[in-house]
Design a protein around this motif. Structure first.
Motif, PDB file in Angstrom:
ATOM      1  N   ILE A 146       0.834  -1.200   0.000  1.00 11.11           N
ATOM      2  CA  ILE A 146       0.000   0.000   0.000  1.00 11.11           C
ATOM      3  C   ILE A 146       0.873   1.257   0.000  1.00 11.11           C
ATOM      4  N   LYS A 147       1.946   1.239   0.772  1.00  8.89           N
ATOM      5  CA  LYS A 147       2.856   2.388   0.820  1.00  8.89           C
ATOM      6  C   LYS A 147       3.486   2.660  -0.535  1.00  8.89           C
ATOM      7  N   SER A 148       3.870   1.601  -1.219  1.00  5.98           N
ATOM      8  CA  SER A 148       4.468   1.744  -2.555  1.00  5.98           C
ATOM      9  C   SER A 148       3.466   2.309  -3.552  1.00  5.98           C
ATOM     10  N   LYS A 149       2.235   1.867  -3.434  1.00  4.60           N
ATOM     11  CA  LYS A 149       1.170   2.357  -4.317  1.00  4.60           C
ATOM     12  C   LYS A 149       0.954   3.856  -4.128  1.00  4.60           C
ATOM     13  N   LEU A 150       1.028   4.295  -2.886  1.00  2.81           N
ATOM     14  CA  LEU A 150       0.848   5.713  -2.568  1.00  2.81           C
ATOM     15  C   LEU A 150       2.143   6.523  -2.724  1.00  2.81           C
ATOM     16  N   LYS A 151       3.264   5.801  -2.885  1.00  7.73           N
ATOM     17  CA  LYS A 151       4.585   6.435  -3.016  1.00  7.73           C
ATOM     18  C   LYS A 151       4.940   7.239  -1.761  1.00  7.73           C
ATOM     19  N   VAL A 152       4.826   6.580  -0.595  1.00  6.12           N
ATOM     20  CA  VAL A 152       5.085   7.275   0.667  1.00  6.12           C
ATOM     21  C   VAL A 152       6.156   6.572   1.511  1.00  6.12           C
ATOM     22  N   ILE A 158       3.841   8.257   9.179  1.00  6.80           N
ATOM     23  CA  ILE A 158       2.625   8.623   8.455  1.00  6.80           C
ATOM     24  C   ILE A 158       1.522   8.923   9.464  1.00  6.80           C
ATOM     25  N   ILE A 159       0.997  10.131   9.372  1.00  2.08           N
ATOM     26  CA  ILE A 159      -0.071  10.577  10.262  1.00  2.08           C
ATOM     27  C   ILE A 159      -1.348  10.680   9.440  1.00  2.08           C
ATOM     28  N   LYS A 198      -7.999  12.292   4.734  1.00  2.00           N
ATOM     29  CA  LYS A 198      -9.126  11.802   3.946  1.00  2.00           C
ATOM     30  C   LYS A 198     -10.400  12.316   4.591  1.00  2.00           C
ATOM     31  N   HIS A 199     -11.103  13.145   3.856  1.00  2.00           N
ATOM     32  CA  HIS A 199     -12.270  13.788   4.433  1.00  2.00           C
ATOM     33  C   HIS A 199     -13.531  12.964   4.243  1.00  2.00           C
ATOM     34  N   HIS A 200     -14.513  13.252   5.058  1.00  2.00           N
ATOM     35  CA  HIS A 200     -15.759  12.492   5.081  1.00  2.00           C
ATOM     36  C   HIS A 200     -16.437  12.531   3.713  1.00  2.00           C
ATOM     37  N   ASP A 233      -7.166   0.589   4.222  1.00  2.00           N
ATOM     38  CA  ASP A 233      -5.769   0.555   3.778  1.00  2.00           C
ATOM     39  C   ASP A 233      -4.979   1.698   4.407  1.00  2.00           C
ATOM     40  N   LEU A 234      -5.600   2.862   4.478  1.00  2.00           N
ATOM     41  CA  LEU A 234      -4.937   4.033   5.060  1.00  2.00           C
ATOM     42  C   LEU A 234      -4.731   3.854   6.560  1.00  2.00           C
ATOM     43  N   LEU A 235      -5.706   3.253   7.223  1.00  2.00           N
ATOM     44  CA  LEU A 235      -5.553   2.955   8.645  1.00  2.00           C
ATOM     45  C   LEU A 235      -4.383   2.003   8.866  1.00  2.00           C
ATOM     46  N   ARG A 236      -4.279   1.010   8.010  1.00  2.00           N
ATOM     47  CA  ARG A 236      -3.253  -0.018   8.177  1.00  2.00           C
ATOM     48  C   ARG A 236      -1.836   0.543   8.051  1.00  2.00           C
ATOM     49  N   ILE A 237      -1.620   1.487   7.142  1.00  2.00           N
ATOM     50  CA  ILE A 237      -0.253   1.992   6.925  1.00  2.00           C
ATOM     51  C   ILE A 237       0.112   3.143   7.852  1.00  2.00           C
ATOM     52  N   SER A 238      -0.848   3.661   8.616  1.00  2.00           N
ATOM     53  CA  SER A 238      -0.601   4.858   9.426  1.00  2.00           C
ATOM     54  C   SER A 238       0.009   4.535  10.784  1.00  2.00           C
ATOM     55  N   ASP A 239       0.849   5.455  11.251  1.00  6.80           N
ATOM     56  CA  ASP A 239       1.499   5.305  12.550  1.00  6.80           C
ATOM     57  C   ASP A 239       0.704   5.997  13.656  1.00  6.80           C
ATOM     58  N   VAL A 240      -0.065   7.011  13.263  1.00  7.85           N
ATOM     59  CA  VAL A 240      -0.870   7.786  14.207  1.00  7.85           C
ATOM     60  C   VAL A 240      -2.182   8.145  13.529  1.00  7.85           C
TER      61      VAL A 240
END
Length: 329
Positions: A146-152, A158-159, A198-200, A233-240
């Motif tokens: 997922i990180k590679s896909k987002l290029k991060v 990652i917050i 990511k907004h509602h 996916d975003l929850l999974r890659i995030s640190d905070v």
């Protein structure tokens, strides 16, 4: 049994199940289906649903922090038994909350609150299917993909910033407070941190809101996403995780990483938008405390006490009874 997905969005992995809205297949599916599953409101998710002889399941979209349906003075008129809704039911298949045959949830606290909110006793503690995806995708291989896909991959931390919507404002500049705050921008750049916001989905299709946000942001340490990436996916890659009054933090508890509540407009939100089921500052909940200012937020991110997994395990046990990845089953 045959499964079909009535969805206006083109989701690749659901392609073989997807039925185009308002097509002949869609009409036939609505007429023939014996079980209907929604995650918002039946009449919004499946506008042409057949009322009689269907088993209606409302997964709801997570566990709620802000009051919903009949629990809130701001929303109960929208769903109540009144002439307007009876009229809508007759002409457009409006579904009252009391009509659902099953509403699954994850703990006794929300079971009690949802019985009141839905005016429906069919609330059962079965776990949430949405949780399975997080529980079953713990591997570093999945996270790196997922990180590679987002290029991060280049960022040290990652917050994820996921504020909820405001009932009263379509465009609220404070919804993007972190994104536009110069102190926070400098903090991210200095530490090589990335903020993903990511907004509602309440805002996603609003042109006025999108113009306001995207015209003002073009920074290396910021990414603003809409629906092109799966929230889990975003929850999974995030640190905070930083949120305000969104129930998304209940999902993030499964990951056992730091959660910060940035509640800069708490009084205004409660008085004009939505009441809350509980205060996140309650010490018995073991969720930590909220902050109102950016400087306090930075201190929270830097604080070593945020890594106290014991605290989050207590909160997890209170709100997520099932953590085995089999709630869908």
């Amino acid at each position: 049994e045959k499964v079909k997905v009535l969805n206006g969005d083109k989701i690749k992995f659901l392609k073989k199940f997807n039925v185009k809205l308002n097509s002949l297949d869609y009409i036939v599916t609505c007429l023939k289906s014996g079980i209907l599953v929604c995650e918002n409101d039946m009449h919004n998710d499946i506008p042409g649903y057949r009322e009689l002889s269907t088993y209606k399941v409302n997964l709801f979209h997570g566990l709620a922090l802000k009051k919903i349906y009949n629990s809130s003075q701001f929303t109960k008129k929208i769903y109540g038994l009144n002439f307007k809704n009876l009229f809508k039911k007759f002409f457009s298949r409006f579904c009252f909350t009391r009509e659902y045959n099953l509403i699954p949830t994850s703990n006794k606290y929300h079971q009690k609150k949802y019985i009141e909110a839905f005016d429906n006793k069919n609330v059962r503690i079965l776990g949430q299917p949405r949780s399975d995806y997080l529980v079953n995708n713990m591997s570093n291989k999945f996270i790196n993909k997922i990180k590679s896909k987002l290029k991060v991959n280049e960022f040290k931390k990652i917050i994820l910033y996921m504020p909820t919507f405001r009932d009263r404002e379509v465009v609220d500049q404070y919804q993007c407070k972190l994104c536009f705050d110069t102190i926070f921008q400098k903090y991210l750049k200095k530490n090589n941190y990335l903020l993903i916001s990511k907004h509602h989905n309440f805002y996603i299709n609003n042109k006025k809101y999108k113009n306001f946000v995207f015209k003002r942001l073009a920074k290396k340490n910021f990414i603003i996403l809409t629906d092109q990436y799966f929230t889990q996916d975003l929850l999974r890659i995030s640190d905070v995780l930083i949120t305000d009054y969104s129930g998304i933090f209940f999902d993030f508890l499964l990951i056992q990483k730091p959660i910060i509540f940035f509640q800069y407009d708490k009084r205004k939100y409660i008085s004009k938008n939505r009441e809350l089921y509980f205060d996140v500052n309650n010490k018995n909940l073991k969720l930590g405390s909220s902050v109102e200012h950016v400087k306090g937020l930075i201190k929270k991110i830097d604080s070593n006490t945020m890594n106290n997994k014991k605290k989050y395990k207590i909160a997890l046990s209170k709100f997520q009874k099932f953590q085995d990845g089999n709630s869908s089953k």
